[in-house]
Design a protein around this motif. Sequence first.
Motif, PDB file in Angstrom:
ATOM      1  N   VAL A  78       0.839  -1.203   0.000  1.00 21.80           N
ATOM      2  CA  VAL A  78       0.000   0.000   0.000  1.00 21.80           C
ATOM      3  C   VAL A  78       0.879   1.259   0.000  1.00 21.80           C
ATOM      4  CG1 VAL A  78      -1.704   1.332   1.280  1.00 21.80           C
ATOM      5  CG2 VAL A  78      -1.934  -1.155   1.133  1.00 21.80           C
ATOM      6  N   CYS A  79       1.889   1.260   0.871  1.00 21.24           N
ATOM      7  CA  CYS A  79       2.800   2.410   0.943  1.00 21.24           C
ATOM      8  C   CYS A  79       3.586   2.569  -0.351  1.00 21.24           C
ATOM      9  CB  CYS A  79       3.769   2.242   2.111  1.00 21.24           C
ATOM     10  SG  CYS A  79       2.978   2.267   3.727  1.00 21.24           S
ATOM     11  N   ASN A  80       4.109   1.454  -0.854  1.00 16.48           N
ATOM     12  CA  ASN A  80       4.899   1.509  -2.075  1.00 16.48           C
ATOM     13  C   ASN A  80       4.081   1.970  -3.273  1.00 16.48           C
ATOM     14  OD1 ASN A  80       7.094   0.669  -0.646  1.00 16.48           O
ATOM     15  ND2 ASN A  80       7.121  -1.420  -1.445  1.00 16.48           N
ATOM     16  N   ASP A  81       2.837   1.528  -3.353  1.00 17.37           N
ATOM     17  CA  ASP A  81       1.973   1.936  -4.471  1.00 17.37           C
ATOM     18  C   ASP A  81       1.744   3.441  -4.452  1.00 17.37           C
ATOM     19  OD1 ASP A  81       1.792  -0.622  -5.403  1.00 17.37           O
ATOM     20  OD2 ASP A  81      -0.246  -0.998  -4.646  1.00 17.37           O
ATOM     21  N   PHE A  82       1.532   4.003  -3.271  1.00 19.30           N
ATOM     22  CA  PHE A  82       1.302   5.449  -3.167  1.00 19.30           C
ATOM     23  C   PHE A  82       2.552   6.217  -3.588  1.00 19.30           C
ATOM     24  CE2 PHE A  82       1.147   9.507  -0.870  1.00 19.30           C
ATOM     25  CZ  PHE A  82      -0.080   9.993  -1.328  1.00 19.30           C
TER      26      PHE A  82
ATOM     27  N   HIS B  18       4.047  10.338 -11.333  1.00 17.72           N
ATOM     28  CA  HIS B  18       3.221  11.527 -11.612  1.00 17.72           C
ATOM     29  C   HIS B  18       1.781  11.170 -11.967  1.00 17.72           C
ATOM     30  CE1 HIS B  18       7.446  12.440 -13.180  1.00 17.72           C
ATOM     31  NE2 HIS B  18       7.390  12.858 -11.930  1.00 17.72           N
ATOM     32  N   ARG B  19       1.316  10.067 -11.415  1.00 15.44           N
ATOM     33  CA  ARG B  19      -0.103   9.719 -11.580  1.00 15.44           C
ATOM     34  C   ARG B  19      -0.951  10.507 -10.598  1.00 15.44           C
ATOM     35  NH1 ARG B  19       1.452   3.366 -11.399  1.00 15.44           N
ATOM     36  NH2 ARG B  19       2.058   3.078 -13.602  1.00 15.44           N
ATOM     37  N   ILE B  20      -0.364  10.838  -9.459  1.00 11.10           N
ATOM     38  CA  ILE B  20      -1.022  11.681  -8.465  1.00 11.10           C
ATOM     39  C   ILE B  20      -0.043  12.753  -8.003  1.00 11.10           C
ATOM     40  CG2 ILE B  20      -2.583   9.867  -7.640  1.00 11.10           C
ATOM     41  CD1 ILE B  20      -0.723   9.530  -5.225  1.00 11.10           C
ATOM     42  N   LYS B  21      -0.598  13.820  -7.449  1.00 10.28           N
ATOM     43  CA  LYS B  21       0.221  14.870  -6.847  1.00 10.28           C
ATOM     44  C   LYS B  21      -0.391  15.255  -5.509  1.00 10.28           C
ATOM     45  CE  LYS B  21       1.980  16.989 -11.098  1.00 10.28           C
ATOM     46  NZ  LYS B  21       2.034  18.226 -11.928  1.00 10.28           N
ATOM     47  N   ILE B  22       0.473  15.564  -4.556  1.00 13.11           N
ATOM     48  CA  ILE B  22      -0.007  16.070  -3.269  1.00 13.11           C
ATOM     49  C   ILE B  22      -0.461  17.512  -3.466  1.00 13.11           C
ATOM     50  CG2 ILE B  22       0.652  16.603  -0.884  1.00 13.11           C
ATOM     51  CD1 ILE B  22       2.763  14.395  -1.102  1.00 13.11           C
TER      52      ILE B  22
ATOM     53  N   VAL C 215      -1.746  12.769   4.470  1.00 10.48           N
ATOM     54  CA  VAL C 215      -2.105  13.104   3.091  1.00 10.48           C
ATOM     55  C   VAL C 215      -3.066  12.051   2.537  1.00 10.48           C
ATOM     56  CG1 VAL C 215      -1.209  13.230   0.720  1.00 10.48           C
ATOM     57  CG2 VAL C 215      -0.027  14.437   2.567  1.00 10.48           C
ATOM     58  N   ILE C 216      -2.761  10.783   2.807  1.00 13.30           N
ATOM     59  CA  ILE C 216      -3.618   9.695   2.326  1.00 13.30           C
ATOM     60  C   ILE C 216      -4.958   9.698   3.059  1.00 13.30           C
ATOM     61  CG2 ILE C 216      -3.866   7.188   2.180  1.00 13.30           C
ATOM     62  CD1 ILE C 216      -0.791   7.053   1.923  1.00 13.30           C
TER      63      ILE C 216
ATOM     64  N   ASP D 231      -6.563  12.047   4.686  1.00  9.11           N
ATOM     65  CA  ASP D 231      -7.414  13.214   4.444  1.00  9.11           C
ATOM     66  C   ASP D 231      -7.593  13.517   2.954  1.00  9.11           C
ATOM     67  OD1 ASP D 231      -7.519  13.414   7.164  1.00  9.11           O
ATOM     68  OD2 ASP D 231      -6.021  15.011   7.313  1.00  9.11           O
ATOM     69  N   LYS D 232      -7.063  12.615   2.112  1.00 13.04           N
ATOM     70  CA  LYS D 232      -7.158  12.760   0.654  1.00 13.04           C
ATOM     71  C   LYS D 232      -6.641  14.128   0.184  1.00 13.04           C
ATOM     72  CE  LYS D 232     -10.806   9.384  -0.259  1.00 13.04           C
ATOM     73  NZ  LYS D 232     -10.724   8.720   1.053  1.00 13.04           N
ATOM     74  N   LEU D 233      -5.456  14.470   0.676  1.00 13.73           N
ATOM     75  CA  LEU D 233      -4.827  15.739   0.306  1.00 13.73           C
ATOM     76  C   LEU D 233      -3.960  15.564  -0.938  1.00 13.73           C
ATOM     77  CD1 LEU D 233      -3.775  16.942   3.878  1.00 13.73           C
ATOM     78  CD2 LEU D 233      -5.837  17.541   2.583  1.00 13.73           C
ATOM     79  N   TYR D 234      -4.532  14.895  -1.933  1.00 13.12           N
ATOM     80  CA  TYR D 234      -3.839  14.659  -3.195  1.00 13.12           C
ATOM     81  C   TYR D 234      -4.883  14.584  -4.304  1.00 13.12           C
ATOM     82  CZ  TYR D 234      -5.333   9.795  -2.511  1.00 13.12           C
ATOM     83  OH  TYR D 234      -6.088   8.655  -2.311  1.00 13.12           O
ATOM     84  N   TYR D 235      -4.410  14.626  -5.531  1.00 20.25           N
ATOM     85  CA  TYR D 235      -5.349  14.556  -6.656  1.00 20.25           C
ATOM     86  C   TYR D 235      -4.735  13.754  -7.789  1.00 20.25           C
ATOM     87  CZ  TYR D 235      -2.480  18.480  -8.391  1.00 20.25           C
ATOM     88  OH  TYR D 235      -1.434  19.288  -8.782  1.00 20.25           O
TER      89      TYR D 235
END
Length: 281
Positions: free
Chosen positions: A98-102, A109-113, A155-156, A158-162
């Motif tokens: 789970v950690c490695n995938d994030f 660059h699939r997601i950004k904080i 960040v995970i 509270d969904k502080l990423y997009y």
Amino acid sequence: MAYNETVSHGTPDFPFAIYRLNRNMPKYEMPYHFHTFLELVRVKKGRLEISLNNKFFTLNENEYCVVNSEVIHGAKPFDCEYECLVFDLNFLKTNNKVCNDFIDNLLLHRIKINEKIADKSVTFVLDSLFDNFSDDKGKFVFETVGYVNLFLSKVIADKLYYNVSKFDEGKAGKNIDKLKKALRFINVNYKSEITLSDVAAVTGLSEKYFCAVFKSFTGKTPFEYILGLRAEKAATALLVSDSSVTDIAFDNGFNDLSYFIKTFKKKYGVSPAKYRHKDNN
């Protein structure tokens, strides 16, 4: 505190580094650049206007900003003291999928904080991270890694990423890639004579369109950026070497001493000789 940012931050076994910037330092005005590391920026005093891939943010005292991997960024300070904590996300990988995938999604660059962090529970963690960062080893290393992991967990949670898609990047994404090519070329060749056609050719854009793209991202013309970079490199040399002002000017791309002094004074407010001998601690 190193005056110049190097390619490697920290050490191989602890790739974390903090840079504390004030008006006495060559990189007080953050030059536009990019890197594979994640960067956290905290303003200690004053105001900092920061650009991230052509998104503009204003940071005031005790506010934070996240610079995601490979994002072109630069900043202009206003009576400001600020800190930049830079670290390699790969170092945080474990055997936990789970950690490695994030982390991989951030690196790919699939997601950004989220760039601006305002949640008090998160800024409390970041305050602890920055305040505990020092040159000491021992428990300091564990605390740093712990606070960074706690930051990412929030960040995970509270969904502080997009999510980032090619559609979201669009034309701007293509221009970002071309601007990176230009910045690489300039940073390698700044000591040599560089023409506008040289830099534009690297990007595959016409000179006119390249100038428009470059200025839209950096607020400067390519020529202004090159002059600023040369002056910054010269400022570093003034502080870390015993070479003469003339030699430093010529070693950093200036072929006219009087023009170098004029350019330097415009950027730093004092002559090269006075800059070298003032208190820079």
